[in-house]
Design an enzyme around this catalytic site. Structure first.
Site, PDB file in Angstrom:
ATOM      1  N   ASP A 110       0.262   1.416   8.607  1.00 35.02           N
ATOM      2  CA  ASP A 110      -0.318   1.760   9.574  1.00 35.02           C
ATOM      3  C   ASP A 110       0.397   1.855  10.804  1.00 35.02           C
ATOM      4  O   ASP A 110      -0.258   0.852  12.252  1.00 35.02           O
ATOM      5  CB  ASP A 110      -0.554  -0.470   9.011  1.00 35.02           C
ATOM      6  CG  ASP A 110      -1.727  -0.723   8.048  1.00 35.02           C
ATOM      7  OD1 ASP A 110      -2.018   0.447   7.720  1.00 35.02           O
ATOM      8  OD2 ASP A 110      -1.505  -1.655   7.669  1.00 35.02           O
ATOM      9  N   GLU A 123      -9.787   0.148  11.539  1.00 37.79           N
ATOM     10  CA  GLU A 123     -10.864  -1.245  10.202  1.00 37.79           C
ATOM     11  C   GLU A 123     -10.964  -2.288  10.525  1.00 37.79           C
ATOM     12  O   GLU A 123     -11.398  -3.158  10.214  1.00 37.79           O
ATOM     13  CB  GLU A 123      -9.813  -0.281   8.778  1.00 37.79           C
ATOM     14  CG  GLU A 123      -8.564  -1.162   8.744  1.00 37.79           C
ATOM     15  CD  GLU A 123      -8.169  -1.247   6.976  1.00 37.79           C
ATOM     16  OE1 GLU A 123      -9.047  -0.583   6.711  1.00 37.79           O
ATOM     17  OE2 GLU A 123      -6.850  -1.564   7.262  1.00 37.79           O
ATOM     18  N   TYR A 153      -8.023   5.730   1.925  1.00 35.10           N
ATOM     19  CA  TYR A 153      -7.169   6.191   0.723  1.00 35.10           C
ATOM     20  C   TYR A 153      -6.680   7.414   0.915  1.00 35.10           C
ATOM     21  O   TYR A 153      -5.393   7.751  -0.299  1.00 35.10           O
ATOM     22  CB  TYR A 153      -7.985   5.893  -0.686  1.00 35.10           C
ATOM     23  CG  TYR A 153      -8.104   4.228  -0.325  1.00 35.10           C
ATOM     24  CD1 TYR A 153      -7.494   3.278  -0.837  1.00 35.10           C
ATOM     25  CD2 TYR A 153      -8.810   3.724  -0.043  1.00 35.10           C
ATOM     26  CE1 TYR A 153      -7.603   2.037  -0.178  1.00 35.10           C
ATOM     27  CE2 TYR A 153      -9.343   2.288   0.246  1.00 35.10           C
ATOM     28  CZ  TYR A 153      -8.342   1.423  -0.371  1.00 35.10           C
ATOM     29  OH  TYR A 153      -8.487  -0.092  -0.212  1.00 35.10           O
ATOM     30  N   GLU A 154      -7.399   8.403   1.768  1.00 34.18           N
ATOM     31  CA  GLU A 154      -7.433   9.464   1.564  1.00 34.18           C
ATOM     32  C   GLU A 154      -5.953  10.153   2.215  1.00 34.18           C
ATOM     33  O   GLU A 154      -5.734  11.519   2.091  1.00 34.18           O
ATOM     34  CB  GLU A 154      -8.738  10.648   2.127  1.00 34.18           C
ATOM     35  CG  GLU A 154      -9.864  10.697   2.487  1.00 34.18           C
ATOM     36  CD  GLU A 154     -10.649   9.062   2.082  1.00 34.18           C
ATOM     37  OE1 GLU A 154     -10.203   8.455   2.459  1.00 34.18           O
ATOM     38  OE2 GLU A 154     -11.445   8.998   2.542  1.00 34.18           O
ATOM     39  N   GLY A 167       0.959  -0.996  -0.457  1.00 34.60           N
ATOM     40  CA  GLY A 167      -0.193  -0.138  -0.231  1.00 34.60           C
ATOM     41  C   GLY A 167       1.099   1.451  -0.020  1.00 34.60           C
ATOM     42  O   GLY A 167       1.941   1.198   0.124  1.00 34.60           O
ATOM     43  N   ASP A 180       5.602  -7.843   5.864  1.00 34.03           N
ATOM     44  CA  ASP A 180       5.241  -8.798   4.642  1.00 34.03           C
ATOM     45  C   ASP A 180       6.318  -9.147   3.307  1.00 34.03           C
ATOM     46  O   ASP A 180       7.585  -9.908   3.495  1.00 34.03           O
ATOM     47  CB  ASP A 180       4.045  -9.423   4.041  1.00 34.03           C
ATOM     48  CG  ASP A 180       2.809  -9.809   4.676  1.00 34.03           C
ATOM     49  OD1 ASP A 180       3.484 -10.563   5.568  1.00 34.03           O
ATOM     50  OD2 ASP A 180       1.807  -9.116   5.130  1.00 34.03           O
ATOM     51  N   LYS A 208       8.062   0.368   5.767  1.00 37.21           N
ATOM     52  CA  LYS A 208       6.629   1.575   4.801  1.00 37.21           C
ATOM     53  C   LYS A 208       5.658   0.711   5.616  1.00 37.21           C
ATOM     54  O   LYS A 208       5.714  -0.070   5.848  1.00 37.21           O
ATOM     55  CB  LYS A 208       6.870   1.005   3.600  1.00 37.21           C
ATOM     56  CG  LYS A 208       6.321   2.485   2.874  1.00 37.21           C
ATOM     57  CD  LYS A 208       5.223   0.876   1.799  1.00 37.21           C
ATOM     58  CE  LYS A 208       4.615  -0.399   2.351  1.00 37.21           C
ATOM     59  NZ  LYS A 208       3.460  -0.927   1.296  1.00 37.21           N
ATOM     60  N   THR A 209       4.655   2.010   5.888  1.00 35.38           N
ATOM     61  CA  THR A 209       3.000   1.147   6.204  1.00 35.38           C
ATOM     62  C   THR A 209       2.462   2.131   6.699  1.00 35.38           C
ATOM     63  O   THR A 209       2.937   2.447   7.995  1.00 35.38           O
ATOM     64  CB  THR A 209       3.020  -0.437   6.389  1.00 35.38           C
ATOM     65  OG1 THR A 209       2.110  -0.292   6.644  1.00 35.38           O
ATOM     66  CG2 THR A 209       3.245  -0.387   8.308  1.00 35.38           C
ATOM     67  N   ARG A 213       1.746  -5.440  -5.151  1.00 34.63           N
ATOM     68  CA  ARG A 213       1.142  -6.590  -3.726  1.00 34.63           C
ATOM     69  C   ARG A 213       2.019  -8.057  -4.245  1.00 34.63           C
ATOM     70  O   ARG A 213       1.343  -8.824  -3.548  1.00 34.63           O
ATOM     71  CB  ARG A 213       0.099  -6.765  -2.719  1.00 34.63           C
ATOM     72  CG  ARG A 213      -0.682  -5.769  -2.295  1.00 34.63           C
ATOM     73  CD  ARG A 213      -1.372  -5.646  -1.655  1.00 34.63           C
ATOM     74  NE  ARG A 213      -2.419  -4.592  -0.712  1.00 34.63           N
ATOM     75  CZ  ARG A 213      -1.628  -3.770  -0.030  1.00 34.63           C
ATOM     76  NH1 ARG A 213      -0.517  -4.425   1.119  1.00 34.63           N
ATOM     77  NH2 ARG A 213      -2.302  -2.645   0.653  1.00 34.63           N
TER      78      ARG A 213
HETATM   79  P1  FBP Z   1       0.192  -1.869   4.108  1.00 33.09           P
HETATM   80  O1  FBP Z   1       0.494  -3.457   4.790  1.00 33.09           O
HETATM   81  O2  FBP Z   1       0.993  -2.748   2.519  1.00 33.09           O
HETATM   82  O3  FBP Z   1       1.449  -1.407   3.732  1.00 33.09           O
HETATM   83  O4  FBP Z   1      -0.997  -1.408   2.860  1.00 33.09           O
HETATM   84  C1  FBP Z   1      -1.859  -1.140   4.138  1.00 33.09           C
HETATM   85  C2  FBP Z   1      -3.144  -0.623   4.004  1.00 33.09           C
HETATM   86  O5  FBP Z   1      -2.980   0.624   4.134  1.00 33.09           O
HETATM   87  C3  FBP Z   1      -3.671  -0.650   4.556  1.00 33.09           C
HETATM   88  O6  FBP Z   1      -4.202   0.086   5.720  1.00 33.09           O
HETATM   89  C4  FBP Z   1      -5.279  -1.341   4.201  1.00 33.09           C
HETATM   90  O7  FBP Z   1      -5.747  -2.245   5.278  1.00 33.09           O
HETATM   91  C5  FBP Z   1      -4.756  -1.583   2.770  1.00 33.09           C
HETATM   92  O8  FBP Z   1      -3.377  -1.162   3.221  1.00 33.09           O
HETATM   93  C6  FBP Z   1      -5.535  -1.735   2.397  1.00 33.09           C
HETATM   94  O9  FBP Z   1      -5.259  -2.280   0.603  1.00 33.09           O
HETATM   95  P2  FBP Z   1      -5.578  -1.756  -0.951  1.00 33.09           P
HETATM   96  O10 FBP Z   1      -4.476  -0.605  -1.256  1.00 33.09           O
HETATM   97  O11 FBP Z   1      -5.084  -3.295  -1.304  1.00 33.09           O
HETATM   98  O12 FBP Z   1      -6.639  -1.809  -0.868  1.00 33.09           O
END
Ligand code: FBP
Length: 553
Positions: free
Chosen positions: A205, A311, A426-427, A81, A176, A202-203, A145
């Site tokens: 989260d 979430e 996503y915002e 992500g 991952d 990165k993330t 991914r």
């Molecule tokens: P990463 O773990 O790859 O950093 O992604 C985080 C995230 O933004 C989560 O918060 C969310 O559940 C998921 O990606 C959404 O995935 P997608 O972009 O495939 O809809």
């Protein structure tokens, strides 16, 4: 192409490096620390990573650069992500690589790890890279991914590297992706390819952290973006005084994002998934907890409020996770085709009723139909339910409404309850990186090249002391295997980086716990406003509340 005034200004911003990386490439030397061991399952991890396990942690410091002066051809991949600052990791990497030797080359593999397997790439030059400095997004090369995990994939990756003379691969990803980086590093070492692998944390989260990695990049900007929006909603709620806002925020399993937003905005309610699991709370108990706040506020004449929902929370409710497990089983076997062949929801519903245990069907039946259907959406490549697609904000507001209707019937509640729903995810993932993320990411990329230059393989680029000004940040590297343990995945024990959930005895949660009762009943909202890029330090260079509380600053 027309670009906005802010983007024009941000392209000129010079990200700050840790003091120890500011002396110029020729004056960066390595200080080796202790040999490392994995956080758990040492014997198993050591056996799986014979070439990369147990290596020393390192830091960089001022001194004579003694690295080998060989030409470097590096490939970079953005994985998973989006997270604000990814472009700056690439820029930092590029700048260090070119400052070391103009002949060095940086390849960008497009669309995530699949770009490496499909040999789909671009070669960076100044003109191209300069358009992306300090901007959000991953559009510089795109992301994906695809999991890099099989021997066949590694062999293809090795071939592609050989074809281009690649000496190192940098993988910018979450837990991952960095687990895969470690496995790839081990493969490259075992097969004596001479190719190094370096990861970058990165993330948004915030769940890739541990005693070495203080936070993953993107968390700062994403939570500040969501907090701005939540603060605006709080002010609207406090102005109109007629709505309860249910705000779901991204973060996957962990509640770091929700908790940080709560610390920033002091809403009436914030659920913390890890606490829900610890207390084994049922859906009804959670609904009752929120309904108490609604009723108490209504008794004081306040028929409005704000609730933050992480979430992933539904996966932490024991009865709900049991339901998800049963559904996963149902969709994994031969029955999946049978289910998918059914065209009407009525037929699917009957199929589900037959396939689930009595208890799980009991839970399923209480869910709003939209949520029932969302449980059957496609799984992600790791086999996870895509929690970002489950409208848990609507689920909880429906359960709270039902609870309040009961209270109305027995005369314990007389207020009005009108709910609005929001999902902030996503915002925030592609916002212009805050100064913190712009600096942190640039440093991670620059530092990744230093690790390459000094010959390290299977290391994560590490910048620490992050609650202090950048001048005092510490740059170095940590073997990825140090962060690994064995976990059950798809019915097999696998070596993986341990995911960091919110610690219920950690300072951020303790602070929240000490204040949430008054936040639930009174109106204590705080309005953080938009991220500031220019101005006094106390508005444009502030860290997250989470990091500040963790570090006691
Ligand atoms: P990463 O773990 O790859 O950093 O992604 C985080 C995230 O933004 C989560 O918060 C969310 O559940 C998921 O990606 C959404 O995935 P997608 O972009 O495939 O809809």
């Amino acid at each position: 192409m027309k670009i906005s005034p802010l983007q024009t200004a941000r392209l000129q911003y010079a990200p700050k490096l840790p003091g120890m990386l500011r002396h110029g490439i020729s004056e960066i030397c390595v200080k080796e620390g202790e040999a490392t061991a994995s956080v758990a399952d040492q014997e198993k991890i050591a056996a799986l990573f014979p070439n990369t396990y147990g290596k020393k942690e390192i830091t960089f410091e001022k001194g004579e650069n003694t690295s080998e002066a060989k030409k470097q051809v590096v490939g970079v991949i953005l994985s998973g992500g989006q997270a604000p600052g990814g472009h700056n990791v690439v820029c930092g990497l590029y700048d260090a690589l070119k400052a070391t030797n103009k002949e060095n080359v940086l390849y960008g593999f497009k669309g995530g790890p699949s770009g490496l397997l499909e040999d789909d790439y671009l070669v960076f030059d100044d003109e191209y890279i300069d358009q992306f400095r300090n901007t959000g997004g991953f559009d510089i090369i795109g992301s994906g991914r695809t999991k890099l995990e099989t021997e066949e994939q590694f062999a293809v990756a090795a071939e592609v590297c050989k074809k281009h003379g690649i000496t190192a691969i940098v993988i910018i990803g979450g837990d991952d992706s960095n687990t895969n980086a470690a496995v790839l590093a081990e493969y490259f070492a075992a097969h004596e390819t001479g190719v190094q692998v370096i990861g970058c944390p990165k993330t948004i989260d915030g769940d890739l952290k541990n005693e070495d990695i203080e936070c993953s990049f993107g968390f700062d900007t994403a939570t500040k973006t969501y907090s701005e929006l939540i603060g605006n909603i709080e002010r609207d709620a406090n102005s109109a005084k007629k709505y309860w806002h249910f705000v779901k925020v991204m973060g996957r399993s962990a509640s770091h994002v929700a908790l940080e937003c709560a610390l920033e905005t002091q809403p009436n309610i914030c659920l913390v998934s890890e606490e829900v699991a610890e207390k084994k709370m049922s859906l009804a108990q959670i609904a009752d907890y929120i309904a108490d706040s609604v009723a108490n506020r209504a008794a004081k004449g306040m028929n409005f409020g704000v609730a933050i929902i992480p979430e992933g929370v539904v996966e932490f409710v024991p009865e709900f996770s049991a339901l998800i497990k049963e559904i996963n089983e149902m969709l994994a076997g031969a029955k999946a085709d049978e289910f998918n062949a059914l065209t009407s929801w009525k037929d699917k519903y009957a199929f589900i009723e037959n396939g689930l245990s009595k208890e799980s069907f009991g839970v399923f039946a209480t869910l709003p139909e939209t949520v029932q259907q969302q449980l059957f959406l496609e799984r992600d490549p790791h086999g996870n339910v895509q929690v970002s697609l489950i409208e848990s904000e609507k689920l909880f507001s429906a359960l709270v409404k039902a609870n309040l209707d009961e209270r109305k019937k027995n005369g314990t509640y007389k207020g009005k309850f009108s709910a609005l729903h929001h999902f902030f995810g996503y915002e925030g993932r592609c916002a212009f990186p805050s100064n913190f993320d712009a600096d942190y990411c640039y440093s991670l990329g620059y530092n990744a090249f230093m690790l390459i230059q000094y010959g390290y393989n299977g290391y994560l680029s590490k910048i620490s002391n992050l609650s202090k000004p950048a001048e005092e940040w510490i740059a170095g590297g940590m073997p990825i295997t140090k962060m690994m343990n064995m976990e059950r995945r798809h019915g097999e024990d696998k070596p993986v980086i341990r995911k960091a959930l919110v610690e219920l005895d950690g300072a951020p949660f303790k602070y929240f716990e000490a204040h949430r009762e008054s936040w639930a009943v009174d109106t204590c909202y705080t309005y953080p406003g938009a991220i500031q890029y220019y101005g006094p330090d106390e508005v444009c260079n502030i860290t997250t509340r989470t990091l500040a509380l963790e570090k006691g600053v």
